[in-house]
Design an enzyme around this catalytic site. Structure first.
Site, PDB file in Angstrom:
ATOM      1  N   LYS A   1       0.809  -1.215   0.000  1.00 11.64           N
ATOM      2  CA  LYS A   1       0.000   0.000   0.000  1.00 11.64           C
ATOM      3  C   LYS A   1       0.849   1.275   0.000  1.00 11.64           C
ATOM      4  CE  LYS A   1      -3.957  -0.350   0.079  1.00 11.64           C
ATOM      5  NZ  LYS A   1      -4.992  -0.684  -0.937  1.00 11.64           N
TER       6      LYS A   1
HETATM    7  C1  LIG Z   1      -2.806  -7.012   3.789  1.00 11.11           C
HETATM    8  C2  LIG Z   1      -3.579  -6.552   2.602  1.00 11.11           C
HETATM    9  N1  LIG Z   1      -3.901  -7.446   1.672  1.00 11.11           N
HETATM   10  C3  LIG Z   1      -4.626  -7.095   0.593  1.00 11.11           C
HETATM   11  C4  LIG Z   1      -5.078  -5.800   0.417  1.00 11.11           C
HETATM   12  C5  LIG Z   1      -5.912  -5.464  -0.789  1.00 11.11           C
HETATM   13  O1  LIG Z   1      -5.226  -4.667  -1.735  1.00 11.11           O
HETATM   14  P1  LIG Z   1      -6.031  -3.691  -2.666  1.00 11.11           P
HETATM   15  O2  LIG Z   1      -6.605  -2.618  -1.819  1.00 11.11           O
HETATM   16  O3  LIG Z   1      -5.036  -3.182  -3.657  1.00 11.11           O
HETATM   17  O4  LIG Z   1      -7.112  -4.507  -3.326  1.00 11.11           O
HETATM   18  C6  LIG Z   1      -4.765  -4.836   1.362  1.00 11.11           C
HETATM   19  C7  LIG Z   1      -5.264  -3.475   1.241  1.00 11.11           C
HETATM   20  O5  LIG Z   1      -5.196  -2.652   2.122  1.00 11.11           O
HETATM   21  C8  LIG Z   1      -3.997  -5.212   2.483  1.00 11.11           C
HETATM   22  O6  LIG Z   1      -3.686  -4.336   3.446  1.00 11.11           O
END
Ligand SMILES: Cc1ncc(COP(=O)(O)O)c(C=O)c1O
Length: 326
Positions: free
Chosen positions: A57
């Site tokens: 992120k």
């Molecule tokens: C640990 C984790 N996995 C997956 C995601 C999902 O990613 P995205 O927001 O790009 O779909 C996030 C998003 O904050 C996350 O913090």
């Protein structure tokens, strides 16, 4: 004259970053050859936990802030606010610390407390929002997020803050379209058959899928969701309180994702995600969290002789106080 003992150089190149923001991205892509021993196909993982905030992120945080600076929607010293499960907030806290914006992170009490501490360490103000009655700590549902959203909107108005709004802001899409996907294509020479990712805001999936389809429409892109909460696949959310933090929020559709880029949906149970995260650490020395385990478990479902890429979303260190590790 001074002797140079280790190497001979005529000119010492300068390779010093102006800030830690330059350390975001350019992460390694690693083949999980131990985990997939005896199985046909190559499983490649992008080590996003090696970013400065220990998650992918950081990429979207930098892109959203810099896009907003460029288009004037973010003014010098204006406060920045965002609802977060911790990783987006940590990324924003880092970017705001370096660039000098006050940052307010709004987070459900259901998320792990390491994340709140980490954001505070970067100077963020952290507002914790109680879960809805009946919710379980460590299991943040769509209902819990609705309360976090309300509080974020209130703070945005009251403090005249810029809301990063990762669920809608194109910077989230662009971070992965311009960088994550491009890096993967360069690292593999474009030789990939499929990509899958566990979606929260969907920014990673949307940006990568758009770039991959543009490069080669035959690269298949799969959305990963928690079993019992596969709402993007069109199912009702029978188990909204899953344990895979960072996504699976029962939100459908997700504004950043183009439905025509989705080739299929993969479902992963809590137990499968946990088992995969533990195997990743034990067999490959890769220390990811629940959603990284979910990604690897999902990628294994579609390997079948193909080259599949997925993401190690954040660090296993963020879950040391929970039940992921014994
Ligand atoms: C640990 C984790 N996995 C997956 C995601 C999902 O990613 P995205 O927001 O790009 O779909 C996030 C998003 O904050 C996350 O913090």
């Amino acid at each position: 004259m001074r002797q140079i003992t280790f190497w001979q150089v005529t000119r010492i190149p300068m390779d010093i970053s102006l800030s830690v923001l330059d350390a975001i991205g350019s992460t390694p892509l690693v083949e999980l050859s131990r985990l997939t021993r005896g199985v046909a196909g190559r499983l490649l993982v992008k080590l996003e936990y090696l970013n400065p905030g220990a998650s992918k992120k950081d990429r979207m945080a930098r892109q959203i802030i810099e896009d907003a600076e460029a288009d004037g929607s973010l003014k010098p010293h204006q406060p920045v606010v965002e609802m977060t499960s911790g990783n987006a907030g940590t990324g924003l806290a880092i970017v705001c610390a370096v660039k000098g914006y006050p940052f307010i992170a709004v987070m459900s009490r259901g998320n792990s407390q390491e994340r709140a501490r980490m954001m505070r360490a970067f100077g963020a103000e952290v507002v914790l929002v109680d879960q809805i009655p009946g919710s379980i700590h460590g299991q943040v549902s769509g209902g819990d997020l609705a309360l976090v959203n309300e509080e974020t909107a209130r703070i945005e108005k009251e403090r005249g803050a810029f809301r990063a709004d990762q669920f809608h802001h194109q910077g989230n899409f662009r971070a992965h379209y311009l960088h994550t996907a491009r890096e993967i294509l360069e690292q593999t020479g474009g030789k990939i058959d499929a990509f899958c990712d566990f979606v929260g805001s969907g920014g990673t999936f949307a940006g990568c899928a758009a770039a991959f389809k543009e490069f080669n429409p035959r690269i298949q892109c799969f959305v990963v969701e928690p079993s019992g909460c596969a709402v993007l696949a069109g199912e009702a959310a029978s188990q909204p309180n899953h344990r895979i933090q960072g996504g699976g929020y029962s939100m459908s559709p997700l504004p950043l994702i183009k439905p025509e880029h989705i080739d299929g949906y993969l479902r992963v149970t809590d137990e499968e995600a946990i088992a995969a995260a533990r195997s990743l650490a034990k067999l490959e020395g890769v220390f990811g969290g629940f959603s990284s385990g979910a990604n690897v478990a999902a990628a294994q479902q579609i390997l079948a002789g193909r080259t599949v890429v997925t993401i190690i979303n954040d660090s296993g260190m963020k879950y040391l106080s929970g039940e992921l590790w014994d």
